[in-house]
Each structure stands twice: as structure tokens, then as C-alpha cells.
Scaffold this motif. Sequence first.
Motif, PDB file in Angstrom:
ATOM      1  N   ASN A 126      -4.454  -3.376  -3.188  1.00 62.17           N
ATOM      2  CA  ASN A 126      -3.890  -2.182  -2.549  1.00 62.17           C
ATOM      3  C   ASN A 126      -3.526  -1.097  -3.561  1.00 62.17           C
ATOM      4  OD1 ASN A 126      -3.699  -3.249   0.268  1.00 62.17           O
ATOM      5  ND2 ASN A 126      -2.529  -4.804  -0.846  1.00 62.17           N
TER       6      ASN A 126
ATOM      7  N   ASP B 220       9.796   2.915   7.062  1.00 62.66           N
ATOM      8  CA  ASP B 220       9.352   1.610   7.592  1.00 62.66           C
ATOM      9  C   ASP B 220      10.105   1.300   8.872  1.00 62.66           C
ATOM     10  OD1 ASP B 220       7.599  -0.822   6.124  1.00 62.66           O
ATOM     11  OD2 ASP B 220       8.852  -1.469   7.812  1.00 62.66           O
ATOM     12  N   ARG B 221       9.421   0.620   9.766  1.00 66.43           N
ATOM     13  CA  ARG B 221      10.063   0.262  11.046  1.00 66.43           C
ATOM     14  C   ARG B 221      11.127  -0.808  10.850  1.00 66.43           C
ATOM     15  NH1 ARG B 221       7.576  -4.571  13.249  1.00 66.43           N
ATOM     16  NH2 ARG B 221       8.644  -4.162  15.202  1.00 66.43           N
TER      17      ARG B 221
ATOM     18  N   VAL C 119       7.477   4.762  13.404  1.00 68.87           N
ATOM     19  CA  VAL C 119       6.656   5.935  13.698  1.00 68.87           C
ATOM     20  C   VAL C 119       5.845   5.623  14.953  1.00 68.87           C
ATOM     21  CG1 VAL C 119       4.810   7.424  12.838  1.00 68.87           C
ATOM     22  CG2 VAL C 119       6.650   6.656  11.300  1.00 68.87           C
TER      23      VAL C 119
ATOM     24  N   GLY D  14       7.126  -4.925   3.192  1.00 65.52           N
ATOM     25  CA  GLY D  14       6.058  -5.395   4.069  1.00 65.52           C
ATOM     26  C   GLY D  14       5.805  -6.883   3.943  1.00 65.52           C
ATOM     27  N   LEU D  15       4.520  -7.251   3.792  1.00 68.98           N
ATOM     28  CA  LEU D  15       4.142  -8.672   3.767  1.00 68.98           C
ATOM     29  C   LEU D  15       4.583  -9.381   2.486  1.00 68.98           C
ATOM     30  CD1 LEU D  15       0.584  -8.382   5.358  1.00 68.98           C
ATOM     31  CD2 LEU D  15       2.538  -9.617   6.345  1.00 68.98           C
TER      32      LEU D  15
ATOM     33  N   ALA E  69       0.835  -1.212   0.000  1.00 69.86           N
ATOM     34  CA  ALA E  69       0.000   0.000   0.000  1.00 69.86           C
ATOM     35  C   ALA E  69       0.864   1.254   0.000  1.00 69.86           C
ATOM     36  CB  ALA E  69      -0.938  -0.006   1.207  1.00 69.86           C
TER      37      ALA E  69
ATOM     38  N   ILE F 234      -2.602  -8.520  -3.101  1.00 72.24           N
ATOM     39  CA  ILE F 234      -1.643  -7.412  -3.168  1.00 72.24           C
ATOM     40  C   ILE F 234      -2.150  -6.321  -4.114  1.00 72.24           C
ATOM     41  CG2 ILE F 234       0.691  -6.803  -3.963  1.00 72.24           C
ATOM     42  CD1 ILE F 234       1.497  -9.664  -2.885  1.00 72.24           C
TER      43      ILE F 234
ATOM     44  N   TRP G 160      -4.272  -2.098   4.218  1.00 76.80           N
ATOM     45  CA  TRP G 160      -4.998  -2.847   5.245  1.00 76.80           C
ATOM     46  C   TRP G 160      -5.421  -1.960   6.416  1.00 76.80           C
ATOM     47  CZ3 TRP G 160      -3.007  -8.523   6.303  1.00 76.80           C
ATOM     48  CH2 TRP G 160      -3.340  -9.318   5.207  1.00 76.80           C
TER      49      TRP G 160
HETATM   50  C1  LIG Z   1       0.540 -14.499   5.663  1.00 78.60           C
HETATM   51  C2  LIG Z   1       0.066 -13.690   4.487  1.00 78.60           C
HETATM   52  C3  LIG Z   1       0.213 -14.193   3.198  1.00 78.60           C
HETATM   53  C4  LIG Z   1      -0.244 -13.449   2.112  1.00 78.60           C
HETATM   54  N1  LIG Z   1      -0.091 -13.961   0.859  1.00 78.60           N
HETATM   55  C5  LIG Z   1      -0.535 -13.270  -0.207  1.00 78.60           C
HETATM   56  C6  LIG Z   1      -0.375 -13.792  -1.518  1.00 78.60           C
HETATM   57  O1  LIG Z   1       0.152 -14.892  -1.706  1.00 78.60           O
HETATM   58  N2  LIG Z   1      -0.843 -13.057  -2.558  1.00 78.60           N
HETATM   59  C7  LIG Z   1      -1.443 -11.833  -2.387  1.00 78.60           C
HETATM   60  O2  LIG Z   1      -1.838 -11.180  -3.360  1.00 78.60           O
HETATM   61  N3  LIG Z   1      -1.607 -11.303  -1.140  1.00 78.60           N
HETATM   62  C8  LIG Z   1      -1.173 -11.995  -0.063  1.00 78.60           C
HETATM   63  N4  LIG Z   1      -1.338 -11.488   1.203  1.00 78.60           N
HETATM   64  C9  LIG Z   1      -1.999 -10.168   1.341  1.00 78.60           C
HETATM   65  C10 LIG Z   1      -1.007  -9.002   1.126  1.00 78.60           C
HETATM   66  O3  LIG Z   1       0.209  -9.317   1.745  1.00 78.60           O
HETATM   67  C11 LIG Z   1      -1.611  -7.698   1.652  1.00 78.60           C
HETATM   68  O4  LIG Z   1      -2.715  -7.369   0.820  1.00 78.60           O
HETATM   69  C12 LIG Z   1      -0.662  -6.511   1.652  1.00 78.60           C
HETATM   70  O5  LIG Z   1       0.611  -6.823   2.148  1.00 78.60           O
HETATM   71  C13 LIG Z   1      -1.233  -5.357   2.494  1.00 78.60           C
HETATM   72  O6  LIG Z   1      -0.402  -4.255   2.275  1.00 78.60           O
HETATM   73  P1  LIG Z   1      -0.157  -3.100   3.354  1.00 78.60           P
HETATM   74  O7  LIG Z   1       0.863  -2.227   2.739  1.00 78.60           O
HETATM   75  O8  LIG Z   1      -1.452  -2.522   3.751  1.00 78.60           O
HETATM   76  O9  LIG Z   1       0.420  -3.836   4.656  1.00 78.60           O
HETATM   77  P2  LIG Z   1       1.827  -4.526   4.929  1.00 78.60           P
HETATM   78  O10 LIG Z   1       2.272  -5.336   3.781  1.00 78.60           O
HETATM   79  O11 LIG Z   1       1.687  -5.198   6.235  1.00 78.60           O
HETATM   80  O12 LIG Z   1       2.861  -3.320   5.099  1.00 78.60           O
HETATM   81  C14 LIG Z   1       2.864  -2.497   6.243  1.00 78.60           C
HETATM   82  C15 LIG Z   1       4.278  -1.994   6.488  1.00 78.60           C
HETATM   83  O13 LIG Z   1       4.234  -1.026   7.539  1.00 78.60           O
HETATM   84  C16 LIG Z   1       5.364  -1.215   8.378  1.00 78.60           C
HETATM   85  N5  LIG Z   1       5.061  -0.644   9.698  1.00 78.60           N
HETATM   86  C17 LIG Z   1       4.246  -1.162  10.648  1.00 78.60           C
HETATM   87  N6  LIG Z   1       4.198  -0.344  11.714  1.00 78.60           N
HETATM   88  C18 LIG Z   1       4.998   0.712  11.441  1.00 78.60           C
HETATM   89  C19 LIG Z   1       5.364   1.883  12.157  1.00 78.60           C
HETATM   90  N7  LIG Z   1       4.862   2.163  13.377  1.00 78.60           N
HETATM   91  N8  LIG Z   1       6.254   2.741  11.603  1.00 78.60           N
HETATM   92  C20 LIG Z   1       6.765   2.479  10.356  1.00 78.60           C
HETATM   93  N9  LIG Z   1       6.442   1.383   9.642  1.00 78.60           N
HETATM   94  C21 LIG Z   1       5.561   0.528  10.156  1.00 78.60           C
HETATM   95  C22 LIG Z   1       5.566  -2.712   8.395  1.00 78.60           C
HETATM   96  O14 LIG Z   1       6.890  -3.064   8.773  1.00 78.60           O
HETATM   97  C23 LIG Z   1       5.250  -3.080   6.944  1.00 78.60           C
HETATM   98  O15 LIG Z   1       6.408  -3.068   6.138  1.00 78.60           O
HETATM   99  C24 LIG Z   1      -0.875 -12.197   2.309  1.00 78.60           C
HETATM  100  C25 LIG Z   1      -1.028 -11.702   3.607  1.00 78.60           C
HETATM  101  C26 LIG Z   1      -0.567 -12.440   4.678  1.00 78.60           C
HETATM  102  C27 LIG Z   1      -0.743 -11.908   6.067  1.00 78.60           C
END
Ligand SMILES: Cc1cc2nc3c(=O)[nH]c(=O)nc-3n(C[C@H](O)[C@H](O)[C@H](O)COP(=O)(O)OP(=O)(O)OC[C@H]3O[C@@H](n4cnc5c(N)ncnc54)[C@H](O)[C@@H]3O)c2cc1C
Length: 456
Positions: free
Chosen positions: A373, A38-39, A82, A45-46, A16, A370, A361
Motif C-alpha cells: 500500500n 475514519d469511521r 463518510v 484499519g486492518l 493506505a 501492508i 485495497w
Molecule cells: C484478516 C487479514 C489479515 C491480514 N494480515 C496481514 C499481515 O499479517 N501482514 C500484511 O502485510 N498484511 C496483512 N493483511 C493485508 C493488509 O491488512 C492490507 O494490505 C491493508 O490493511 C489494506 O489497507 P487499506 O488502507 O486499503 O484498507 P484497511 O486497512 O481496511 O483500511 C480502511 C479504513 O477505512 C475505514 N473506513 C471504511 N469505510 C469508511 C467510511 N465510509 N468512512 C470513513 N472510514 C471508513 C475503515 O474503518 C479502515 O480503518 C491482512 C488483511 C486481512 C483482511
Amino acid sequence: MNSRPLRVTVVGAGPAGIFTAAALTDQDAVPVEVHVLDRLPTPFGLVRHGVAPDHTAIRDLRKSLQRVLERDAVRFTGNVEVGSDISLAELQASTHAVVLTYGAARDRSLGIPGEQLPGSIPATDLVSWYCGHPGTDPSAVEALLSGATSAVVVGVGNVALDVVRILAKGPGELESTDMPQHVLQALAGSRLRDIHLVGRRSPARATFTTKELRELGELPGVGVRVDPRDLELDPVEAAAAEANKVAGRNLAILREWSERPRTETARTVHLHFWSRPREVLGTDRVSGLVLERTAPDGEGGVALTGEDRTIPAQLLIRSVGYRSVPLAGLPFDAGAHVVPNHRGRVVDDGVPLAGHYVAGWLKRGPSGVIGTNKMDALETVGAVLEDVPQLLGREVGHDLAQQLAERGLVTTDMRAWRRIDDHEVGLGASRGRLRTTVHDWEELLSIAGGRPDALP
Ligand SMILES: Cc1cc2nc3c(=O)[nH]c(=O)nc-3n(C[C@H](O)[C@H](O)[C@H](O)COP(=O)(O)OP(=O)(O)OC[C@H]3O[C@@H](n4cnc5c(N)ncnc54)[C@H](O)[C@@H]3O)c2cc1C
């Protein structure tokens, strides 16, 4: 349009956050400077710490995400949390807009007795362990795994399937992944024979996708068992399966499995539907899970039947969802576990909070793939761009990178990431693997050459 660049800070370098940076820098109507924090010392991320290591094509998405972070107008700084290293208020003071994309990293609980016994862990812990998340203690997970011959995974989503598959696979099949070496060794030494997947509702309501389900039935040396009784549907459930193509295809696969002749295999995956976890058994650690049989209530939900049975297990993995956590200074919906927003603008009691945006998320909850997002980030960036006149009307303080450097924080940047990347590829090659993930936080920083000023 004003030529002064719009400074945007993005909190979280997951999909995202990176799609937000991409959408901001894909347009040229408004000059922008985007700073992604990022932390963790590493981005993605994921995609790095969630997507199953054996799904290499999806993990490879990080290559296109990396290209966004390498754009001229984008800067990445890792190892900055953060809320503890810098506050949201401080970010606001140095930037015109903050887009929060810090995801949903906490697990939800089952709310049943015994859930906190040693041996009962959230899927987040197991996933973080096998993906080499630097915040995990590998020895804790490995101690639990080494003593287990039977595991139960509660949940019927793709994460639950990932967990079952990784536990069921043999070492030969995991060698081609980028798992840390100690994870590979622990899984190679695993004595697990039975892995149970448990869902409370009808198989027509399971949220896993067909491709992921089918994979389970194709693992060498792994038997799959489904009780035909679990596949008997009342008219409401049959109609639900009829209306949902994925559910219909999943049921066809489950039916085929339920008819397979039983053969002796090294490992067996058992799928149980209509089974509500009622109690985790054990005194000093998990010894089993009591399940209560459920039945259709005729309205798409379930009713309890009072019929109990116990699955003996030494490991319980709870995969019943993820949730976000609040951040000081940010409104939070404690019921839905998201930041209240209107099309990405953070709202407080329905009123937009100037300069605050959210995506991923944290904005919509833990759902979608993915790519979901990307559209989500586009919507949020649309809101940021609409607000440019007001955002640029506010004076902001000195550069964020400078501010972080002045605090003496050890941070990483994209050059640091490339050093980690090269190191992991080299480490893998030394063992005949494509890559070996480094999981240790200090080691990552030392490879990165992390230093008090990460200014390029
Ligand atoms: C186990 C698992 C498997 C998955 N497999 C798939 C798949 O095979 N295919 C698919 O399409 N989708 C998959 N997904 C879904 C996909 O990973 C998510 O849709 C996507 O990662 C969400 O993106 P995001 O950026 O919102 O969150 P995230 O990917 O969680 O990124 C959030 C980021 O914020 C950072 N962060 C957190 N707190 C702080 C803070 N206080 N300060 C600074 N940085 C911070 C974290 O370190 C992280 O890097 C999976 C999800 C999970 C949980």
C-alpha cells in the motif's frame, strides 16, 4: 509554486490512508494540510482489526503509522463515517482533493446452498471478533464457537491460515496477544478438536505464504494431516509448482506433513485440496459441508469428478476474499469491486473525476501485504501533486474540522487515541498481559473522552 496549502482529505485511516498522508507530507514542494477520517474511533484499519493478534511484530507497525498521524500537517478524526455522517460531495466542497482509502471490508460468498445457515460465517466476522472490532457482536460468534467440535475453513490464503491457527492455538499461546479478554476466554473454553482447511484447486495454486504455512505444523499439541493423494500433481501442476518458488516450498512442507506418523493430539488440522464446497448441510444450523472432488483439467484449472464426501462440522468459516462497497457520488466497478482509476485518479467512463483519488485495497482490490500500500499510495500522491495547479484553482469552503464540529458529531483525535492506547496497555498490565484491546464502541468513546468538538 503557490504558498496556499493544498487541503487534502483522506477517507480511511488504514495503511493506505496513512501512507497517503505520509507521502503528501514527506514532500515540501507543495504546502499541504492533510485530514484523515475514519469511521472507527481508532486509526490503523486492518493493522488493528485484521492482522492476526499473535503476529505481534506486524501489529507493531501501528507505531510507525501513528507517527505519521502525529505530524504537524496531519490531522486525524475518528468516528466519522463518510457516506452517512458527511457526504463525499460535502467533503469535496471543503477540500481541494479527496483520497479514498476505505478498503474492502465485505466478504465474498461461496454461492452454494445452505451458505446462510446459522453456523456459517464469513472470515471477516471471526477476524473482527478476535481482533476486537467495535462493529462486531461478540455473543453471536461466541455462541457458535461454544457449540462446535469441528470447524471447516474454506480458502487457501493467509487469512484462512490465520483463522485456522487462532482456532487451533491453546489459551497459553494466546495470552501474549492483545486480544480482548472475552475472546481469550471463549477460545480457552473452545471444544474444537478438528479444524479443516479446504481448497478447490491444486496445492500448487494456494496463495498462502510459506512462513504462515510452516507455523501450522509447529503448534504444540496440534497434529497436521494432509492426504498424500492431494499432493499428486499432473505435469501442468508440477510445472506451476516449479515456476513458483513459494508454491514449491509450500509443497515440500505439505509433503513432509503427509508423511508424519499419526499421533493422538488435542487438536488436529486437516488440509484438503482438490475439494469444491458443494452444499452446506443442516436444518437449523450447520452440521456439515459436502465437498466434491476436483481434478486437474490440464490447463491449470479444475474439472469436477462427481465424487462427493461430507465433513461433519458445526462451524463453517468462508475465507474466499474481500470486496469493497460503493459510496454515493463515486464511480464503482461492480464486477471488480474497486473504484475505477488511472494511477490513482478516479475515472468515470474513462474520464478523470477532478479532485477524486483512490489508494489501497479500494484502488487495486484485496491483494498484497501492508507494504504494497506504500508504493500504491505514492503513485496516487504523485497524481495529486501533478494536478496541484488545477486543484488549487478551485475555491473551497470552510474548514472540515469546523464543519464536523458544527454537526455535533462525537469524534476522536490523536489525543483520544493516546488515551485509548494507554488504557489498553493498563488493562493488559492489570492481567499480566502487554495490552488488552477494548472492543466496545461506547466504551472506546468514553475512554477517548469523545466530545462534540474534537478540535485540538
Ligand atoms: C484478516 C487479514 C489479515 C491480514 N494480515 C496481514 C499481515 O499479517 N501482514 C500484511 O502485510 N498484511 C496483512 N493483511 C493485508 C493488509 O491488512 C492490507 O494490505 C491493508 O490493511 C489494506 O489497507 P487499506 O488502507 O486499503 O484498507 P484497511 O486497512 O481496511 O483500511 C480502511 C479504513 O477505512 C475505514 N473506513 C471504511 N469505510 C469508511 C467510511 N465510509 N468512512 C470513513 N472510514 C471508513 C475503515 O474503518 C479502515 O480503518 C491482512 C488483511 C486481512 C483482511
